[in-house]
Design a protein around this motif. Structure first.
Motif, PDB file in Angstrom:
ATOM      1  N   GLN A 126       0.838  -1.193   0.000  1.00 40.95           N
ATOM      2  CA  GLN A 126       0.000   0.000   0.000  1.00 40.95           C
ATOM      3  C   GLN A 126       0.875   1.246   0.000  1.00 40.95           C
ATOM      4  N   CYS A 129      -5.841  -3.095  -5.507  1.00 39.67           N
ATOM      5  CA  CYS A 129      -6.932  -2.424  -6.216  1.00 39.67           C
ATOM      6  C   CYS A 129      -6.454  -1.869  -7.554  1.00 39.67           C
ATOM      7  N   GLN A 130      -5.250  -1.332  -7.573  1.00 39.50           N
ATOM      8  CA  GLN A 130      -4.716  -0.772  -8.806  1.00 39.50           C
ATOM      9  C   GLN A 130      -4.484  -1.847  -9.867  1.00 39.50           C
ATOM     10  N   GLU A 131      -4.342  -3.088  -9.448  1.00 38.59           N
ATOM     11  CA  GLU A 131      -4.173  -4.189 -10.393  1.00 38.59           C
ATOM     12  C   GLU A 131      -5.487  -4.897 -10.695  1.00 38.59           C
ATOM     13  N   GLY A 132      -6.596  -4.289 -10.264  1.00 35.53           N
ATOM     14  CA  GLY A 132      -7.907  -4.804 -10.638  1.00 35.53           C
ATOM     15  C   GLY A 132      -8.511  -5.830  -9.713  1.00 35.53           C
ATOM     16  N   SER A 184      -8.869   2.850  -2.167  1.00 36.31           N
ATOM     17  CA  SER A 184      -8.361   2.002  -3.238  1.00 36.31           C
ATOM     18  C   SER A 184      -7.237   2.656  -4.032  1.00 36.31           C
ATOM     19  N   GLU A 185      -7.188   3.999  -4.062  1.00 34.70           N
ATOM     20  CA  GLU A 185      -6.143   4.655  -4.842  1.00 34.70           C
ATOM     21  C   GLU A 185      -4.754   4.464  -4.238  1.00 34.70           C
ATOM     22  N   CYS A 212      -3.943   1.445  -2.764  1.00 38.05           N
ATOM     23  CA  CYS A 212      -3.811  -0.001  -2.619  1.00 38.05           C
ATOM     24  C   CYS A 212      -3.286  -0.625  -3.915  1.00 38.05           C
ATOM     25  N   GLU A 213      -2.190  -1.361  -3.809  1.00 41.44           N
ATOM     26  CA  GLU A 213      -1.591  -2.000  -4.977  1.00 41.44           C
ATOM     27  C   GLU A 213      -2.523  -3.032  -5.579  1.00 41.44           C
ATOM     28  N   TYR A 217      -0.677   7.458   2.571  1.00 38.00           N
ATOM     29  CA  TYR A 217      -1.579   8.545   2.208  1.00 38.00           C
ATOM     30  C   TYR A 217      -1.249   9.837   2.955  1.00 38.00           C
TER      31      TYR A 217
END
Length: 225
Positions: free
Chosen positions: A94, A158-161, A152-153, A155-156, A97
């Protein structure tokens, strides 16, 4: 060779538990940061842990935060002829933030959490590699902190779908069972107690007002006669 204390702990717990679960087979655990979900070589199986709890430490600004939405990806393969198996593992990172740095940070986990997660891995491994009934998965409800809305922005996974932060139906069902059994959070118990006492005091004041009204009516009736 272990690259971190958490990696060493993962391997230690995994090897100890696999020695008990499948003593006739030889298994290895490999940390693979490039592992991709649903990209499997022939004969490999996948298990995705979506609700792990971990603590992150920013290597830039030293900010720390707790997350109940750590994603761990496992790819598993068993060579039945050689009686040897392999598990490749990736713990998604992650972003901090607070400082907004683009550096992804790894999570650290308590030993008791790692043991429970390895139990889940072995359950999936039994089902997919050995065609056995692996038993119940261990879902952490009481120990999982309320870390608020998942961002989610940062989170790795989430960024990978990988859509993971919304609790699954199985998790919600487990939470409902846990709450119904009386093992709800302390805050919930305190809230229930407060409602009970509020109702009792409302009834008390209502009774007291009614009593005063009756006394006034009796006094006026006596004065009239």
């Amino acid at each position: 060779m272990c690259t971190s204390l958490t990696t060493c702990e993962w391997k230690k717990v995994f090897y100890e538990k696999m020695e008990v679960a499948k003593p006739a087979d030889s298994w290895e655990l490999i940390i693979d940061p490039k592992l991709k979900p649903n990209e499997l070589a022939p004969g490999w199986k996948q298990y995705l842990e979506q609700h792990a709890s971990g603590r992150f430490h920013c290597s830039w600004c030293w900010h720390t935060w707790q997350s109940a939405h750590v994603v761990i990806l496992f790819h598993m393969h068993l060579d039945r002829a050689q009686r040897a198996g392999s598990v490749r593992m990736r713990v998604f990172k992650q972003l901090c933030y607070e400082c907004g740095t683009a550096r992804l940070d790894e999570s650290s986990m308590l030993e008791e959490n790692i043991e429970s997660l390895v139990d889940n891995l072995i359950t999936s491994l039994r089902e997919q590699c050995y065609d056995e009934d692996g038993g119940q998965y261990r879902i952490h409800v009481a120990s999982r902190p309320d870390s608020g809305l998942h961002r989610s922005e940062f989170c790795e996974a989430c960024q990978e779908g990988i859509v993971h932060w919304k609790p699954s139906e199985k998790l919600l069902e487990e939470e409902a069972t846990y709450t119904f059994s009386g093992a709800s959070k302390p805050g919930a118990r305190e809230g229930s107690g407060y409602n009970f006492f509020s109702l009792r005091w409302c009834l008390f004041w209502a009774f007291l007002c009614l009593l005063i009204a009756l006394l006034q009516f009796s006094f006026r009736s006596s004065a009239f006669f």
